[in-house]
Design a protein around this motif. Structure first.
Motif: not given
Length: 468
Positions: A196, A159, A200, A187
């Motif tokens: 969420d 990520d 992030y 994401k």
């Protein structure tokens, strides 16, 4: 009757046998897409048992065990011992005949541990104890496994907010096998749940050092992380998408959508699709600027079992092949980048075999002569990374493109015992090509070219394509 899994396993002709043993088998492994845990490589992790290295996180095996009537506690539970879990797997294996798990299981036992016995309830204890004894030896550590299979390079899945500390640690340790990161920014475009997404973005702000108050700030932060990944040797990105996104949008619309979702408001489906479309383009442009290759894994419908998703979370064996009419959107997305001169090397992985010919013909639309096989049809993925799936993928590519320029196989796995999937692929490849030679469909006078083709697909094409 042939013996089970002998040296000529899957190799049905003499030509296929020569192609594999004299050419494919000797090539190193470039595993350009996997889900290995970098910390295990950095720490040269020593596995406590065969259950840990073999069943831990393996949703393929869990699905089979559930189907065989095994209680969940023996798959993902915490109140059972390693032996009890392995015993249930051994009870399941005889029921997996004609499922690729049967081949993979015995190929892994043979290549990693030298065990040629078939796994069943009668042999389970003996096999378990022998493997555990070997796993205590240094050469069976995480790095030892990579050496055993002649691995040259692996690309993990990371990520943008990942520190990559274990990649750095591994490199600085002098480990001779390259472990490189791969950029997986899913994401950053997951705006379905505002809370969420906000969490992030705040994490992205923290690791990038960019104060994020608007969409352009988020892109600046992602660019900084993209630069950092490049500094650590990253050469490719990967995107796990349900389908391709190619909605029309304006910059003003995307700014407004970001402000809305970052402010905690749910988006409409139209807004979600516009945002994802913009992000796919921006990520593709970043990759083009650095000369990376971009990968798109599409077509899965995930977390179908709501009850088990709430209990266990994602990636636990409750995903399946989806049905998406995505060809027009895929073409529109690639065409936009190509028109702007910003289409980098691209690998397309479909999960539904009914789309094999769709992908195989899509490639030719955007090849531009700048490098061999610039647009690739990725190897059979997930539910298709077995003999039948791989054969269908290679047949479609052969008929509608150039199999000779194919970058070959990858593990797409979290397991250090999954490298035999490269052997499985290479045997399948050699059997296909060898059969054509034996049938007079490829001239025997061109065997030098055929031999080179096998070595290229097994190794050389990937090495050259990714600039490793």
């Amino acid at each position: 009757m042939k013996n089970f899994m002998d040296e000529n396993f899957l190799l049905q002709t003499e030509t296929a046998q020569k192609l594999y043993h004299e050419h494919a088998a000797k090539m190193p492994i470039i595993d350009y897409h996997c889900h290995l845990i970098p910390k295990m490589v950095a720490d040269d992790y020593q596995f406590r048992s065969l259950t840990e290295i073999w069943l831990g996180g393996d949703h393929y095996k869990w699905r089979a065990m559930r189907t065989n009537g095994v209680d969940e506690r023996y798959c993902t539970g915490t109140d059972t011992t390693d032996w009890e879990k392995f015993e249930k797997w051994a009870e399941t294996v005889p029921y997996t005949m004609r499922n690729p798990l049967y081949h993979w299981t015995h190929l892994e036992l043979k290549t990693a541990f030298g065990i040629t016995k078939t796994l069943n309830p009668q042999t389970a204890r003996e096999i378990y104890d022998e493997c555990n004894e070997k796993l205590r030896q240094p050469e069976y550590s995480a790095r030892g496994m990579m050496r055993r299979y002649h691995v040259e390079t692996v690309c993990t899945t990371d990520d943008p907010v990942d520190s990559l500390e274990y990649h750095i640690k591994t490199r600085e340790s002098g480990f001779e096998i390259k472990m490189l990161p791969a950029w997986r920014p899913d994401k950053a475009m997951a705006v379905e749940v505002p809370a969420d997404f906000r969490a992030y973005v705040e994490r992205l702000s923290e690791v990038s050092g960019v104060t994020i108050s608007g969409f352009s700030d988020m892109i600046d932060a992602l660019r900084r992380r993209h630069d950092f990944f490049a500094e650590q040797g990253c050469r490719l990105s990967d995107h796990g998408i349900e389908e391709f996104y190619a909605e029309d949008y304006t910059d003003a619309e995307i700014n407004a959508i970001f402000n809305k979702v970052y402010g905690g408001k749910e988006l409409t489906q139209e807004e979600i699709l516009k945002f994802k479309s913009a992000m796919l383009v921006i990520f593709a442009e970043m990759d083009w600027e650095k000369g990376w290759a971009q990968q798109y894994h599409y077509g899965a419908i995930r977390n179908n079992n709501t009850k088990m998703f709430k209990l266990l979370g994602p990636d636990t064996g409750f995903d399946s092949i989806g049905e998406f009419a995505t060809a027009k959107k895929m073409a529109k997305f690639l065409d936009r980048l190509n028109t702007e001169g910003k289409l980098t090397k691209t690998i397309l992985y479909n999960l539904n075999p009914c789309a094999n010919e769709v992908i195989a013909t899509m490639l030719g639309n955007f090849q531009d002569g700048t490098c061999p096989g610039k647009i690739q049809f990725g190897s059979g993925w997930w539910f298709l990374d077995q003999k039948d799936g791989m054969e269908k993928q290679m047949n479609a590519l052969s008929l509608l493109g150039l199999l000779s320029r194919f970058v070959g196989m990858l593990t797409d796995s979290r397991s250090f015992l999954s490298y035999p999937r490269h052997e499985y692929f290479r045997r399948t490849l050699c059997n296909l090509v060898g059969r054509d030679v034996e049938n007079g469909e490829i001239p025997a006078s061109e065997m030098a070219r055929v031999n080179q083709m096998i070595e290229d697909i097994s190794y050389n094409n990937a090495k050259n394509y990714f600039n490793f």
